[in-house]
Design a protein around this motif. Structure first.
Motif, PDB file in Angstrom:
ATOM      1  N   ASP A  62      -0.941  -9.800 -18.167  1.00 22.42           N
ATOM      2  CA  ASP A  62       0.409  -9.379 -17.787  1.00 22.42           C
ATOM      3  C   ASP A  62       0.978 -10.243 -16.663  1.00 22.42           C
ATOM      4  N   GLN A  65       4.689 -10.992 -16.854  1.00 23.42           N
ATOM      5  CA  GLN A  65       5.449  -9.769 -16.527  1.00 23.42           C
ATOM      6  C   GLN A  65       5.512  -9.564 -15.022  1.00 23.42           C
ATOM      7  N   HIS A  81       8.441 -15.463 -20.700  1.00 27.19           N
ATOM      8  CA  HIS A  81       8.352 -14.148 -21.345  1.00 27.19           C
ATOM      9  C   HIS A  81       8.537 -14.284 -22.856  1.00 27.19           C
TER      10      HIS A  81
END
Length: 328
Positions: A62, A65, A81
């Motif tokens: 992640d 993110q 992303h």
């Protein structure tokens, strides 16, 4: 470097030292090096290549993110992303994951959104070409457009044109298109269409473009499909067309290439093609330019078990040693 103790190293960044450092930080969950690297990356070709490598590493975490949470207005973070969303969709499709369609839709929407936010960037369009592979039945109209020349199949030509408009002869865009062509129905037709596409692409590419290496990838795929490694006597790599394509790639691309910014796959495919064509002195120049870095492909396709990287390394080392020795 020619000694018997030499052992090659695999790294997706190859000789790109700055990218290797960013990948190392990325693997430990840190994004700052990636952000700084992309901020100073100049040129759409290098931008495309670096975002592709970084996304392949980041897709399992992640970290992108987290970057977007910290810097929500960063366009580089937005592009990454999208890259990660596409990478996850492609991996899910390859694995037959039940969420593939959902991930595909999310990635497709992310591509369109990013294309609107960063209209000069070819990456969203390159990503749409990657997603075209998931449309195996060619159900989407944009994946069935008439080709721009004879002997070419229908396909996502409009998407390729959008990428081409932003970065003419973008390496990844043309490779994604080649993958789309290869993904057609099995049999001789996709191979002939792939040959035609590669020739069409090469004909329009300027000196120094990595597009000149596309025929080398077509040869490797053809060799794989025909089970070339299973033959007692294989003449594929010394055939006239294979030699011609290897020499053309050497002349049209290699003198202009910066090994630190070249795709490691391109360097390996060129060294492999020249070695196979018995152009050992030319192959030695490419092996020297590669330094200590290698990729398992295309060498794995010359083994009895392409899934075994140790066998691929044996072929690589044998080819390298013979080339550096001048073929003796």
């Amino acid at each position: 470097m020619a000694g018997g103790d030499f052992r090659p190293v695999y790294h997706p960044a190859g000789l790109d030292n700055d990218l290797r450092a960013a990948v190392q930080d990325l693997r430990t969950g840190r994004w700052l090096s990636m952000a700084r690297l992309l901020e100073r990356t100049d040129g759409w070709g290098l931008w495309t290549q670096r975002t592709q490598v970084l996304a392949a590493v980041a897709a399992g975490s992640d970290v992108v993110q987290a970057w977007r949470s910290e810097q929500p207005t960063s366009m580089a973070a937005t592009v990454m992303h999208t890259r990660v969303a596409v990478e996850r969709a492609v991996r899910a499709h390859r694995a037959g994951h039940p969420r593939t369609h959902e991930l595909w839709q999310e990635a497709w929407q992310s591509c369109r959104t990013t294309a609107g936010l960063s209209p000069a960037d070819p990456v969203p369009w390159v990503c749409l070409l990657a997603l075209a592979l998931l449309d195996e039945d060619r159900l989407m109209d944009e994946h069935r457009l008439a080709p721009p020349g004879p002997m070419l199949p229908p396909g996502p030509w409009g998407i390729l044109a959008q990428a081409d408009e932003r970065d003419p002869h973008n390496r990844e865009a043309y490779h994604r298109m080649l993958q789309f062509v290869h993904a057609g129905a099995p049999g001789p037709r996709p191979r002939s269409e792939a040959v035609n596409f590669a020739r069409w692409a090469v004909a329009g590419a300027p000196p120094g473009s990595a597009v000149h290496l596309l025929p080398l990838y077509v040869h490797v795929e053809r060799y794989r499909r025909e089970g070339g490694q299973e033959r007692a006597l294989d003449l594929h790599w010394v055939a006239e067309d294979a030699i011609r394509d290897a020499v053309h790639a050497l002349d049209a691309w290699f003198p202009y290439a910066d090994p630190a910014q070249a795709s490691p796959l391109d360097l390996n495919h060129l060294a492999h093609a020249l070695w196979g064509a018995h152009r050992f002195e030319a192959a030695a120049r490419v092996f020297d330019a590669m330094g200590g870095y290698w990729t398992t492909l295309p060498w794995a396709q010359r083994t009895r078990d392409p899934a075994d990287p140790a066998l691929a390394e044996e072929v690589f080392l044998r080819a390298r040693s013979r080339s550096l020795a001048g073929g003796n």
